[in-house]
Design an enzyme around this catalytic site. Structure first.
Site, PDB file in Angstrom:
ATOM      1  N   VAL A  82      35.644 -17.565  21.901  1.00 26.89           N
ATOM      2  CA  VAL A  82      34.768 -17.588  20.735  1.00 26.89           C
ATOM      3  C   VAL A  82      33.316 -17.677  21.195  1.00 26.89           C
ATOM      4  O   VAL A  82      32.945 -18.555  21.972  1.00 26.89           O
ATOM      5  CB  VAL A  82      35.110 -18.771  19.815  1.00 26.89           C
ATOM      6  CG1 VAL A  82      34.134 -18.828  18.636  1.00 26.89           C
ATOM      7  CG2 VAL A  82      36.540 -18.655  19.309  1.00 26.89           C
ATOM      8  N   LYS A  83      32.508 -16.769  20.687  1.00 26.04           N
ATOM      9  CA  LYS A  83      31.105 -16.685  21.096  1.00 26.04           C
ATOM     10  C   LYS A  83      30.239 -17.415  20.069  1.00 26.04           C
ATOM     11  O   LYS A  83      30.273 -17.077  18.877  1.00 26.04           O
ATOM     12  CB  LYS A  83      30.710 -15.215  21.206  1.00 26.04           C
ATOM     13  CG  LYS A  83      29.532 -14.901  22.113  1.00 26.04           C
ATOM     14  CD  LYS A  83      29.424 -13.388  22.254  1.00 26.04           C
ATOM     15  CE  LYS A  83      28.290 -12.984  23.162  1.00 26.04           C
ATOM     16  NZ  LYS A  83      28.172 -11.500  23.200  1.00 26.04           N
ATOM     17  N   LEU A  84      29.482 -18.397  20.544  1.00 27.22           N
ATOM     18  CA  LEU A  84      28.655 -19.230  19.670  1.00 27.22           C
ATOM     19  C   LEU A  84      27.195 -19.193  20.112  1.00 27.22           C
ATOM     20  O   LEU A  84      26.914 -19.102  21.310  1.00 27.22           O
ATOM     21  CB  LEU A  84      29.136 -20.688  19.722  1.00 27.22           C
ATOM     22  CG  LEU A  84      30.573 -20.977  19.299  1.00 27.22           C
ATOM     23  CD1 LEU A  84      30.905 -22.444  19.583  1.00 27.22           C
ATOM     24  CD2 LEU A  84      30.775 -20.670  17.827  1.00 27.22           C
TER      25      LEU A  84
END
Length: 216
Positions: A82-84
Site C-alpha cells: 500500500v502506497k501512502l
C-alpha cells in the site's frame, strides 16, 4: 539491488517480467488511469504477472480514509504494497497497516528527516524522488546516501526505493549510494543494456562468423 518497473501497462510488465530482471512494480493513480480500466482489476492483473511487491496508492488524505482504502488494496493480493503519502496522517496510517502485516511504501520523500520518520512508522519501503529534486537543483543522490547512513546507524529494516529515476546514470548512482531498490520506467530499464561498443563488437563477431562459415 532490486529493480521495480514504474508503470501500469501490463504488456510492458509482462515483457520485462519474462527477462527475470524485475523484482516488483510501482504504480500510481495517474499511471493506472491511462489504462482506462478499473483500478482494482489492473492491480490484480499486475500482481498475477509479478510475484514481488506491487505498490498501489491510496487517494484519501485522511487517516480513516487511508486505512479503509489501504485494507481494500491489501485484499486484492498478498503482494500488494500500500502506497501512502509522507504526511503525519500518512505516517499514522503506515504504523497501523504495518502492524496489520501489510507492506507499506511511503512515497513523496524529499528529506532524510522524512525518511527517518517513515522508518520509525514501520514502512517497508521509503521512496525518495531523485528526479524531482534534480529539477530544483538539489542533489538527489546525496539524499539517498544520507538515508542509507541513517538507516545503517540504527539498523532500520525499511528499504530505500529510489524513485523518479529518469536516466541510466540515476540507476548507477543510486546503486553506488546504497539504494536497495530502483524503480524506473520500462524505457530506462531497457536502456541499461545498451552500449555502442557492445553493438559494434557483436556486429564484428557476427561478420567474422559469417565469413568463416561458422554455425553452432
Amino acid at each position: 539491488m532490486k529493480f521495480f518497473v514504474d508503470t501500469a501497462d501490463t504488456g510492458d510488465i509482462a515483457e520485462l517480467a519474462a527477462t527475470g530482471l524485475i523484482d516488483g512494480v510501482t504504480t500510481n493513480p495517474s499511471l493506472i488511469a491511462k489504462s482506462g480500466r478499473p483500478f482494482a482489476d489492473v492491480v490484480k492483473e499486475i500482481c498475477e504477472i509479478v510475484p514481488g511487491p506491487v505498490s498501489a496508492e491510496v487517494v484519501a488524505t485522511d487517516y480513516d480514509g487511508m486505512i479503509s482504502e489501504g485494507r481494500k488494496l491489501a485484499k486484492i493480493a498478498d503482494n500488494v504494497a500500500v502506497k501512502l503519502p509522507l504526511t503525519l496522517e500518512g505516517l499514522k496510517a503506515c504504523r497501523t497497516l504495518s502492524d496489520d502485516g501489510t507492506m507499506v511504501n511511503v512515497t513523496l520523500c524529499f528529506s532524510a528527516n522524512q525518511a527517518l520518520l517513515a522508518a520509525k512508522a514501520g514502512a517497508t519501503f521509503i521512496s525518495p524522488f531523485i528526479g524531482r529534486l534534480d529539477d530544483i537543483n538539489v542533489d538527489g543522490m546525496e539524499l539517498i546516501a544520507d538515508i542509507r547512513q541513517i538507516y545503517d546507524n540504527y539498523l532500520f529494516d525499511t528499504e530505500i526505493l529510489a524513485a523518479s529515476i529518469r536516466t541510466a546514470n540515476h540507476v548507477k548512482l543510486s546503486a553506488l549510494a546504497g539504494a536497495d531498490v530502483a524503480t524506473m520506467p520500462p524505457s530506462v530499464i531497457k536502456g541499461l543494456v545498451k552500449h555502442p561498443l557492445t553493438d559494434k563488437g557483436l556486429e564484428t563477431f557476427l561478420a567474422d562468423a559469417a565469413k568463416a562459415g561458422i554455425k553452432v
